[in-house]
Design an enzyme around this catalytic site. Structure first.
Site, PDB file in Angstrom:
ATOM      1  N   TYR A  85      -0.756 -24.218  24.263  1.00  9.58           N
ATOM      2  CA  TYR A  85       0.215 -24.509  23.340  1.00  9.58           C
ATOM      3  C   TYR A  85       0.139 -23.191  22.412  1.00  9.58           C
ATOM      4  CZ  TYR A  85      -3.337 -25.111  19.743  1.00  9.58           C
ATOM      5  OH  TYR A  85      -4.453 -24.875  19.049  1.00  9.58           O
TER       6      TYR A  85
ATOM      7  N   PHE B  94       1.257 -19.767  13.851  1.00  5.30           N
ATOM      8  CA  PHE B  94       0.274 -20.336  13.043  1.00  5.30           C
ATOM      9  C   PHE B  94      -1.007 -20.858  13.782  1.00  5.30           C
ATOM     10  CE2 PHE B  94       2.998 -24.061  13.411  1.00  5.30           C
ATOM     11  CZ  PHE B  94       2.077 -25.087  14.124  1.00  5.30           C
ATOM     12  N   ASP B  95      -0.799 -20.947  15.094  1.00  5.08           N
ATOM     13  CA  ASP B  95      -1.977 -21.400  16.118  1.00  5.08           C
ATOM     14  C   ASP B  95      -1.479 -21.339  17.331  1.00  5.08           C
ATOM     15  OD1 ASP B  95      -4.583 -22.369  16.709  1.00  5.08           O
ATOM     16  OD2 ASP B  95      -3.899 -24.648  16.237  1.00  5.08           O
TER      17      ASP B  95
ATOM     18  N   ILE C 279      -1.295 -34.321  15.973  1.00  5.38           N
ATOM     19  CA  ILE C 279      -0.412 -35.120  15.199  1.00  5.38           C
ATOM     20  C   ILE C 279       0.521 -36.016  15.735  1.00  5.38           C
ATOM     21  CG2 ILE C 279      -0.027 -32.887  13.702  1.00  5.38           C
ATOM     22  CD1 ILE C 279       2.220 -31.952  15.039  1.00  5.38           C
TER      23      ILE C 279
ATOM     24  N   TYR D 103       2.488 -32.480   9.539  1.00  2.00           N
ATOM     25  CA  TYR D 103       1.231 -32.759   8.440  1.00  2.00           C
ATOM     26  C   TYR D 103       1.869 -33.299   7.077  1.00  2.00           C
ATOM     27  CZ  TYR D 103      -1.536 -30.020  12.049  1.00  2.00           C
ATOM     28  OH  TYR D 103      -2.285 -29.944  12.883  1.00  2.00           O
TER      29      TYR D 103
ATOM     30  N   PHE E  40       6.611 -26.045  19.081  1.00  3.26           N
ATOM     31  CA  PHE E  40       5.458 -25.747  19.589  1.00  3.26           C
ATOM     32  C   PHE E  40       6.338 -25.604  21.071  1.00  3.26           C
ATOM     33  CE2 PHE E  40       3.766 -28.690  16.496  1.00  3.26           C
ATOM     34  CZ  PHE E  40       2.296 -28.343  16.023  1.00  3.26           C
TER      35      PHE E  40
END
Length: 216
Positions: free
Chosen positions: A129, A139-140, A162, A188, A208
């Site tokens: 991902y 961010f990730d 999540i 979140y 994502f």
């Protein structure tokens, strides 16, 4: 309720004088639910009768009396339990119809999967991902082919990720790659994730690119 009497002998139980339906009905009426679960005799009468073997029913019948595993007067019978379960979906359907609000996620398929292997709740999945904000800032990610990174592995529906992800996984098939947009309340939420390496602000919609590598 009065304690049942052991009226049938082993010879009678194995003969045509006592049918499998007679034995299962007796067990459903008189045995505790835990006993029926242990002996794999729960469910609709017609299904249990069809799948059960006479010698196994004989063993269960004798075991019931040997262990005195009789249900109490305040304990529901198997028929009562099944009736309660069958009534459940009606109420659940009404609740779903009344539900309002935005969807947990939206999905755009980037690469089709095999359309055969779909995760279910409880399935273990592995994914690559990349997560980014609406402005394109990443961010990730674990999708770095140069580092040959390992996929993220988790159990669907176990709150390991999540909520939007848990729901999105159910719509993907093995090998599929998709762009998934998760609404803030299913990511979140109001708190965000300030402790992350790249902090996620409160009330932030997340995007994502996800590839479902495998599932079991």
């Amino acid at each position: 309720m009065a304690t049942p009497t052991q009226d049938w002998t082993s010879e009678q139980l194995l003969s045509d004088a006592v049918s499998k339906k007679d034995i299962v009905t007796f067990l459903h009426v008189n045995a505790t639910h835990d006993f029926l679960v242990e002996h794999k005799l729960t469910g609709k009468l017609v299904t249990v009768v069809k799948n059960a073997k006479k010698d196994s029913l004989l063993e269960s019948y004798n075991s019931l009396f040997a262990r005195q595993a009789f249900r109490g007067a305040d304990e529901p019978s198997e028929e009562d339990i099944l009736a309660a379960k069958s009534a459940g979906p009606v109420a659940e359907k009404k609740e779903v119809v009344a539900e309002v609000g935005p969807p947990k996620f939206t999905k755009t398929v980037l690469k089709k999967g095999d359309k055969l292997g779909y995760p279910k709740k409880g399935s273990n999945v592995a994914v690559f991902y990349t997560g980014y904000f609406e402005d394109g800032t990443i961010f990730d990610t674990n999708d770095n082919t140069k580092k040959k990174s390992n996929p993220l592995r988790f159990r669907v529906g176990a709150a390991r990720v999540i909520p939007g992800w848990d729901e999105a996984m159910l719509s993907m098939s093995r090998g599929e790659k998709a762009k998934i947009t998760v609404e803030a309340e299913h990511a979140y939420g109001k708190k965000g994730l300030p402790e992350a390496k790249i902090p996620i602000p409160p009330n932030t919609r997340l995007i994502f690119d996800v590839e479902l590598v495998s599932l079991d």
